[in-house]
Motif scaffolding. Structure first.
Motif, PDB file in Angstrom:
ATOM      1  N   PHE A 131       0.691  14.962   9.031  1.00 45.55           N
ATOM      2  CA  PHE A 131       1.228  14.333   8.089  1.00 45.55           C
ATOM      3  C   PHE A 131       0.086  13.281   7.301  1.00 45.55           C
ATOM      4  O   PHE A 131       0.067  13.493   6.144  1.00 45.55           O
ATOM      5  N   VAL A 132      -0.508  12.901   8.046  1.00 38.83           N
ATOM      6  CA  VAL A 132      -1.882  12.196   7.233  1.00 38.83           C
ATOM      7  C   VAL A 132      -2.652  12.974   6.526  1.00 38.83           C
ATOM      8  O   VAL A 132      -3.049  12.827   5.381  1.00 38.83           O
ATOM      9  N   GLY A 151       6.230  11.099   0.448  1.00 39.22           N
ATOM     10  CA  GLY A 151       5.080  10.800   0.553  1.00 39.22           C
ATOM     11  C   GLY A 151       4.710   9.292   1.362  1.00 39.22           C
ATOM     12  O   GLY A 151       4.276   9.033   2.130  1.00 39.22           O
ATOM     13  N   LEU A 205      -5.332   6.053  -0.821  1.00 46.12           N
ATOM     14  CA  LEU A 205      -3.946   5.812  -1.544  1.00 46.12           C
ATOM     15  C   LEU A 205      -4.366   4.619  -2.469  1.00 46.12           C
ATOM     16  O   LEU A 205      -3.449   4.850  -3.512  1.00 46.12           O
ATOM     17  N   MET A 225       0.166  17.135  -1.594  1.00 50.91           N
ATOM     18  CA  MET A 225       1.221  17.828  -1.049  1.00 50.91           C
ATOM     19  C   MET A 225       1.060  19.267  -1.544  1.00 50.91           C
ATOM     20  O   MET A 225       0.790  19.573  -2.859  1.00 50.91           O
ATOM     21  N   LEU A 261       0.938  15.499  -6.880  1.00 52.17           N
ATOM     22  CA  LEU A 261       1.975  14.577  -6.752  1.00 52.17           C
ATOM     23  C   LEU A 261       2.382  14.291  -5.416  1.00 52.17           C
ATOM     24  O   LEU A 261       2.868  15.299  -4.882  1.00 52.17           O
ATOM     25  N   ALA A 262       2.289  13.093  -4.889  1.00 48.91           N
ATOM     26  CA  ALA A 262       2.989  12.842  -3.649  1.00 48.91           C
ATOM     27  C   ALA A 262       4.413  12.453  -3.681  1.00 48.91           C
ATOM     28  O   ALA A 262       5.016  11.951  -4.504  1.00 48.91           O
ATOM     29  N   ALA A 304       2.559   6.819   9.307  1.00 50.47           N
ATOM     30  CA  ALA A 304       0.978   6.623   9.680  1.00 50.47           C
ATOM     31  C   ALA A 304       0.666   5.171  10.002  1.00 50.47           C
ATOM     32  O   ALA A 304       0.138   4.986  11.252  1.00 50.47           O
ATOM     33  N   PHE A 315      -0.702  13.161  12.934  1.00 51.45           N
ATOM     34  CA  PHE A 315      -1.840  13.318  12.211  1.00 51.45           C
ATOM     35  C   PHE A 315      -1.862  14.282  11.223  1.00 51.45           C
ATOM     36  O   PHE A 315      -2.556  14.107  10.285  1.00 51.45           O
ATOM     37  N   MET A 364       5.749   9.567   5.052  1.00 48.89           N
ATOM     38  CA  MET A 364       4.427   9.848   5.829  1.00 48.89           C
ATOM     39  C   MET A 364       3.565   8.588   5.880  1.00 48.89           C
ATOM     40  O   MET A 364       3.133   8.355   7.057  1.00 48.89           O
ATOM     41  N   ARG A 391       2.575   2.656  -3.075  1.00 47.89           N
ATOM     42  CA  ARG A 391       1.884   3.405  -4.028  1.00 47.89           C
ATOM     43  C   ARG A 391       2.211   4.920  -4.044  1.00 47.89           C
ATOM     44  O   ARG A 391       2.015   5.580  -5.264  1.00 47.89           O
ATOM     45  N   VAL A 392       2.856   5.519  -2.944  1.00 48.24           N
ATOM     46  CA  VAL A 392       3.186   6.789  -3.187  1.00 48.24           C
ATOM     47  C   VAL A 392       4.732   6.757  -2.942  1.00 48.24           C
ATOM     48  O   VAL A 392       5.304   5.784  -2.509  1.00 48.24           O
ATOM     49  N   THR A 393       5.532   7.802  -3.591  1.00 50.86           N
ATOM     50  CA  THR A 393       6.710   7.836  -3.703  1.00 50.86           C
ATOM     51  C   THR A 393       7.432   8.943  -2.790  1.00 50.86           C
ATOM     52  O   THR A 393       6.651   9.833  -2.467  1.00 50.86           O
ATOM     53  N   VAL A 450       0.811  -1.323   0.019  1.00 48.35           N
ATOM     54  CA  VAL A 450       0.066  -0.055   0.022  1.00 48.35           C
ATOM     55  C   VAL A 450       1.013   1.188   0.285  1.00 48.35           C
ATOM     56  O   VAL A 450       0.656   2.067  -0.825  1.00 48.35           O
ATOM     57  N   LEU A 464      -6.572   6.460   5.005  1.00 48.82           N
ATOM     58  CA  LEU A 464      -5.414   6.961   4.480  1.00 48.82           C
ATOM     59  C   LEU A 464      -4.982   5.901   3.332  1.00 48.82           C
ATOM     60  O   LEU A 464      -4.991   6.089   2.025  1.00 48.82           O
ATOM     61  N   PRO A 512      -3.575   7.626  -5.668  1.00 51.13           N
ATOM     62  CA  PRO A 512      -2.282   7.599  -4.832  1.00 51.13           C
ATOM     63  C   PRO A 512      -1.728   9.123  -4.920  1.00 51.13           C
ATOM     64  O   PRO A 512      -0.891   9.420  -4.093  1.00 51.13           O
ATOM     65  N   VAL A 569      -1.735  16.099   5.216  1.00 49.27           N
ATOM     66  CA  VAL A 569      -0.851  16.556   4.257  1.00 49.27           C
ATOM     67  C   VAL A 569      -1.041  15.540   3.103  1.00 49.27           C
ATOM     68  O   VAL A 569      -1.198  15.930   1.964  1.00 49.27           O
ATOM     69  N   VAL A 570      -0.761  14.090   3.214  1.00 51.54           N
ATOM     70  CA  VAL A 570      -0.863  13.260   2.234  1.00 51.54           C
ATOM     71  C   VAL A 570      -2.000  13.285   1.810  1.00 51.54           C
ATOM     72  O   VAL A 570      -2.616  13.147   0.427  1.00 51.54           O
TER      73      VAL A 570
END
Lengths: 380, 295
Positions: B234-235, A145, B283, B242, B294-295, A152, B232, A148, A140-142, A137, B279, B287, B237-238
């Motif tokens: 951070f969560v 991200g 994702l 971003m 873009l993350a 989490a 939290f 973070m 899936r982000v790079t 999971v 989250l 994503p 922001v994602v």
């Protein structure tokens, strides 16, 4: 790609760190890890006092316990660097897999009443499965991200452990491993040497796995991903699978470390699930030198030793007599470690592993070699 | 009904707190690729600054009325100064190395809470607030604590101010452009480094304000508060995408509400887990977060 390879060789080849001694002595020098290993294996039989470094003589239970903890964290940092230094993945959730190994094994022992070997195997499998699911999971982000998201997930694990679901984790108290369910040769102060050898074996195994994996074809792709993920993609390879492999291997090593930690400390503590725990792994790796062969191990050993010693320092009379301006910061080990970390990042790029080559460059009168700026993954 | 109203208001208050932390975090990340692990420390500095001033250490400041406003201003100012110092002393020297910038902030994030607990102890301290803000008011049959409203109002003010700043001013234009494409802005001859310091100051200001008001929300301050809120954030922001302030605002509300409702209607603590599950689900579907950044 040529500059990348050079960087790698320079940091990897220990013989290039100093001007190479000629001929036979150089051949002998290559065997130093074996010599160190031999010394470590026979250490429990020795009664040599090590003033300053350890409280008791080398072979005493207290000293062995401390050295074993140092070795365990040296190994853990080496496994963590498989992600950070080898693949360029900055995971903030490594504590989760460590804690998963420890807690799962403990729960299988206590709740299912399984023998230790079976519980350990199941605990390891649980850690691997968790790394596989959560890794698939979060990858899936790079880039940041990913960091973070791993954080989490680890935080969710930490909350879960501290909530004590069904009474299996013991909440804030943690849960002691049952002495009567463990093999007798792993329990008690008389058997500290056995635990020490297990920690040493774990370190050797981790170093072996990491070195073998990095030299394998997959390891070459990891290096490519670290340097420039987009380029790997253009070459027709899918980075996702390779990154997941690195994540699962590192997670498995961490879970195994959790099992060793369970034996070594006689229980599972919620401190190992916190984000501070992962951050301390990060400090170890960067302190020693990320992406180098011995750096993370050295960093892990030094950090753990310093952590213990700073705790002693904080409680010592010498600190208590100082004026408040000095006493307050010195009594906080985390403050000292945090400041040390900032200092290492600023003043010692590449960590301790790069120190010899930097010193050698200074001695030659030339300017110290600079590390080329690192490209961030996923942000070309 | 009254339960739902109360939960909604509490969730919005928590979301407001998340937004105050996450907005600066998101901007710093969008502009500099730096995940600022010291952001929670800035929040703690703001909280302790306000607590210190409101406890009667600062002349004119106190737990009530105008004195409390002064205390909040003082705490926010201390946090802003700390953010600027952090940027100049720790982050800027590592200008060309984003990875090392993140690592350096990790060190600060470890050191500051340790220093705070060294000075004022690791236990929570009762937060002095004005009587008017510790009461409740009736809303659709529910007794809602006033401080929830203060938090939401502060977050809305910060959101509007940020949007005006980013959309209507020249500095805001540079920051927005820098978030989109730093290389291009630099190539146009604009010194992005000034924008870095500015964004750090804005982020620190919002986080410190969050710390000051977070004291009201929780009724106490402790050294670990900043770090736990940071995760939290951070969560948020994602989830929000971003570098997007609006995305952070939407995500804060969603996360705050989900957390409160799940905590109430399921076992306590499951709300925190629900946020992470949310989250993960997001994702898997998108994503790049809610706003598609873009993350």
């Amino acid at each position: 790609m040529s500059t990348a390879t050079e960087t790698h060789d320079r940091t990897d080849g220990r013989s290039q760190a100093a001007p190479a001694p000629p001929g036979r002595s150089r051949q002998l020098l290559r065997w130093w890890p074996a010599a160190v290993l031999l010394v470590l294996v026979v250490a429990p039989y020795s009664a040599v006092p090590v003033p300053g470094l350890l409280d008791g003589p080398l072979g005493s239970a207290g000293s062995l316990q401390l050295i074993a903890t140092c070795l365990l964290f040296g190994a853990l940092a080496t496994g963590y660097d498989l992600l950070l230094g080898r693949t360029g993945l900055l995971s903030f959730g490594h504590a989760l897999y460590f804690a998963a190994g420890s807690y799962a094994t403990n729960v299988f022992l206590l709740e299912a009443g399984l023998p230790f070997a079976a519980a350990a195997v199941l605990g390891l499998c649980f850690g691997i499965a968790l790394a596989l699911v959560l890794g698939s999971v979060s990858l899936r982000v790079t880039g940041i991200g990913f960091s973070m998201v791993t954080l989490a997930f680890a935080q969710a694990g930490s909350i879960l452990v501290s909530r004590n679901p069904g009474g299996v984790t013991g909440g804030e108290e943690g849960r002691a491993a049952p002495a009567d369910l463990l093999p007798s040769w792993l329990v008690g102060i008389d058997n500290t040497a056995n635990l020490y050898w297990i920690a040493l074996a774990y370190l050797v195994l981790t170093l072996g796995v990491v070195h073998w994996a990095v030299r394998s074809p997959t390891g070459r792709v990891w290096e490519g991903i670290k340097e420039n993920e987009r380029r790997v993609e253009v070459l027709g390879l899918k980075p996702y699978g390779f990154k997941l492999t690195a994540f699962v291997v590192a997670g498995a090593l961490a879970a195994l470390g959790g099992i060793v930690h369970l034996l070594l400390t006689g229980g599972s503590t919620p401190q190992t699930t916190t984000s501070d725990f992962t951050l301390s792994l990060l400090v170890m790796v960067v302190l020693g030198g990320s992406g180098t062969r011995w750096g993370p191990m050295v960093g892990g050993i030094l950090y753990t030793w310093a952590d213990h010693r700073l705790g002693d320092l904080a409680g010592s009379g010498a600190v208590a007599d100082l004026p408040a301006v000095l006493r307050v910061p010195l009594s906080q080990p985390l403050f000292l470690l945090g400041v040390l970390f900032v200092a290492v990042v600023h003043l010692l790029p590449g960590g301790l592993a790069r120190l010899p080559s930097r010193l050698a460059a200074l001695r030659r009168g030339g300017p110290a070699e600079e590390i080329p700026p690192r490209k961030e993954n996923g942000n070309p | 009904m009254s339960t739902i109203v109360l939960l909604t208001m509490t969730g919005l208050g928590l979301g407001a707190l998340y937004f105050l932390v996450a907005s600066g975090l998101s901007l710093i990340f969008g502009l500099m690729d730096v995940l600022n692990f010291a952001h929670g420390a800035l929040l703690s500095i703001g909280a302790y600054g306000t607590w210190w001033a409101a406890s009667g250490h600062l002349p004119g400041a106190g737990p009530g009325g105008a004195g409390f406003v002064l205390a909040v201003l003082f705490g926010t100012a201390v946090g802003t100064v700390a953010a600027v110092l952090l940027e100049l002393a720790v982050v800027r020297p590592l200008y060309t190395r984003p990875r090392e910038q993140v690592l350096a902030t990790v060190g600060v994030g470890l050191a500051v809470p340790a220093l705070l607990s060294g000075i004022w102890g690791s236990d929570a301290r009762t937060f002095p607030g004005p009587k008017a803000l510790s009461g409740t008011f009736g809303l659709l049959g529910a007794q809602v604590p006033v401080n929830r409203l203060v938090l939401v109002a502060a977050a809305v003010v910060v959101l509007v101010a940020l949007r005006l700043f980013l959309g209507r001013t020249r500095h805001g234009l540079v920051v927005r452009a820098g978030v989109e494409d730093r290389a291009m802005v630099t190539a146009l001859g604009i010194d992005v480094r000034k924008a870095f310091t500015l964004v750090f100051a804005i982020g620190g200001c919002a986080a410190a304000l969050g710390g000051a008001l977070g004291g009201l929300y929780f009724g106490s301050v402790d050294p670990r508060q900043g770090t736990s809120l940071l995760i939290f954030a951070f969560v948020v922001v994602v989830t929000g995408g971003m570098g997007s302030v609006t995305g952070a605002a939407v995500a804060s509300v969603v996360i705050g509400l989900v957390q409160q409702f799940a905590n109430y209607y399921t076992a306590a603590g499951l709300g925190d887990l629900a946020v992470v599950v949310l989250l993960a689900a997001l994702l898997l579907i998108r994503p790049r977060g809610l706003t598609g950044r873009l993350a």
